[in-house]
Design an enzyme around this catalytic site. Structure first.
Site, PDB file in Angstrom:
ATOM      1  N   SER A  62      93.214  50.920  53.220  1.00 16.68           N
ATOM      2  CA  SER A  62      93.193  50.207  51.937  1.00 16.68           C
ATOM      3  C   SER A  62      92.981  48.712  52.131  1.00 16.68           C
ATOM      4  CB  SER A  62      94.507  50.434  51.191  1.00 16.68           C
ATOM      5  OG  SER A  62      94.769  51.808  51.057  1.00 16.68           O
TER       6      SER A  62
HETATM    7  N1  SAH Z   1      97.540  54.156  53.753  1.00 15.11           N
HETATM    8  C1  SAH Z   1      96.337  54.512  54.455  1.00 15.11           C
HETATM    9  C2  SAH Z   1      95.263  54.855  53.461  1.00 15.11           C
HETATM   10  C3  SAH Z   1      94.525  56.061  53.900  1.00 15.11           C
HETATM   11  S1  SAH Z   1      93.379  56.694  52.723  1.00 15.11           S
HETATM   12  C4  SAH Z   1      95.929  53.373  55.371  1.00 15.11           C
HETATM   13  O1  SAH Z   1      96.460  52.275  55.231  1.00 15.11           O
HETATM   14  O2  SAH Z   1      95.106  53.577  56.247  1.00 15.11           O
HETATM   15  C5  SAH Z   1      94.300  58.051  52.072  1.00 15.11           C
HETATM   16  C6  SAH Z   1      94.703  59.137  53.026  1.00 15.11           C
HETATM   17  O3  SAH Z   1      95.303  60.167  52.249  1.00 15.11           O
HETATM   18  C7  SAH Z   1      93.554  59.778  53.788  1.00 15.11           C
HETATM   19  O4  SAH Z   1      93.807  59.674  55.148  1.00 15.11           O
HETATM   20  C8  SAH Z   1      93.606  61.241  53.320  1.00 15.11           C
HETATM   21  O5  SAH Z   1      93.290  62.171  54.333  1.00 15.11           O
HETATM   22  C9  SAH Z   1      95.047  61.387  52.892  1.00 15.11           C
HETATM   23  N2  SAH Z   1      95.344  62.482  51.981  1.00 15.11           N
HETATM   24  C10 SAH Z   1      94.614  62.935  50.934  1.00 15.11           C
HETATM   25  N3  SAH Z   1      95.245  63.954  50.340  1.00 15.11           N
HETATM   26  C11 SAH Z   1      96.406  64.162  51.020  1.00 15.11           C
HETATM   27  C12 SAH Z   1      97.487  65.078  50.896  1.00 15.11           C
HETATM   28  N4  SAH Z   1      97.541  66.023  49.945  1.00 15.11           N
HETATM   29  N5  SAH Z   1      98.510  64.981  51.774  1.00 15.11           N
HETATM   30  C13 SAH Z   1      98.504  64.045  52.744  1.00 15.11           C
HETATM   31  N6  SAH Z   1      97.509  63.164  52.925  1.00 15.11           N
HETATM   32  C14 SAH Z   1      96.475  63.211  52.067  1.00 15.11           C
END
Ligand code: SAH
Length: 220
Positions: A62
């Site tokens: 993000s």
């Molecule tokens: N906070 C993270 C943002 C990652 S983007 C950072 O700072 O890097 C969002 C993430 O949510 C992705 O890695 C995606 O695979 C995950 N995601 C999507 N649906 C999900 C679910 N049901 N359970 C766990 N993770 C999930």
């Protein structure tokens, strides 16, 4: 200070404090966590710029400002047990780890969870547990959580997360259609659940039983 430290301090001053995030603990945590280690390979030079970046597997780390806003909304004092859904790179996880007592983080994509785990270990952070699975149903084993943060966009607030939120508790989650969501802050207190919106945002989709499940695929 190294070149990275300079860039990081500059990022916090301009993009975060400069835009109104004032929780000094949040600012300090973001001055500490080496964001350039969490971005995708070859992206280090952009790590401290003002946007989300690819981390592989079609996912993103993000935007720093969004990490700050969501973290500030959690009002962490250091005593909280936090559940994070969407570990991704582990960057937000590392920020939370410095501000809370314990962080439980769920990621559905195994290679991302593994890489995040490695980085967190390398940084000597010891209050984080990472699990691979569908975070829309929470992490039942360790409930209730004083705070819950979801870093993927959801069509609505997953009921399981509301149930696993402690009272008092705060849940921060982007809610809305795939194209744009509203950052939604849910406050549970004395059995009453209040909800407010804190502006538009765009996240990758929260895929799972209580998120964008197979029955909603057509909408994408
Ligand atoms: N906070 C993270 C943002 C990652 S983007 C950072 O700072 O890097 C969002 C993430 O949510 C992705 O890695 C995606 O695979 C995950 N995601 C999507 N649906 C999900 C679910 N049901 N359970 C766990 N993770 C999930």
């Amino acid at each position: 200070m190294t070149e990275w430290d300079d860039q990081r301090h500059e990022m916090v001053a301009r993009q975060i404090a400069g835009r109104g995030v004032s929780d000094e603990r949040v600012l300090e945590a973001m001055r500490e966590v080496p964001r350039h280690l969490f971005v995708g390979r070859g992206m280090e030079q952009s790590a401290y710029s003002d946007h989300a970046l690819p981390i592989g597997e079609g996912q993103t780390i993000s935007q720093p400002y969004m990490v700050a806003v969501m973290t500030e909304a959690l009002s962490l004092t250091g005593a909280e047990k936090v559940l994070e859904i969407g570990t991704g790179s582990g960057y937000q996880t590392a920020v939370l780890a410095g501000l809370a007592d314990r962080v439980f983080s769920v990621e559905r994509i195994e290679p991302l969870a593994r890489r995040a785990r490695e980085l967190i270990d390398e940084l000597g952070i010891h209050n984080v547990s990472v699990r691979v699975g569908d975070g829309t149903i929470g992490w039942k084993e360790f409930e209730p959580y004083d705070r819950i943060i979801v870093t993927a966009g959801s069509p609505e607030v997953p009921q399981s997360l509301l149930e696993q939120l402690a009272d008092p508790g705060i849940l921060v989650i982007p809610v809305g259609p795939a194209s744009i969501q509203q950052l939604t802050i849910i406050d549970k207190r004395d059995g009453v659940v209040a909800e407010r919106r804190a502006g538009g945002c765009t996240f990758v989709p929260l895929l799972g039983r209580e998120g964008w499940g197979p029955e909603r695929e057509g909408i994408y």
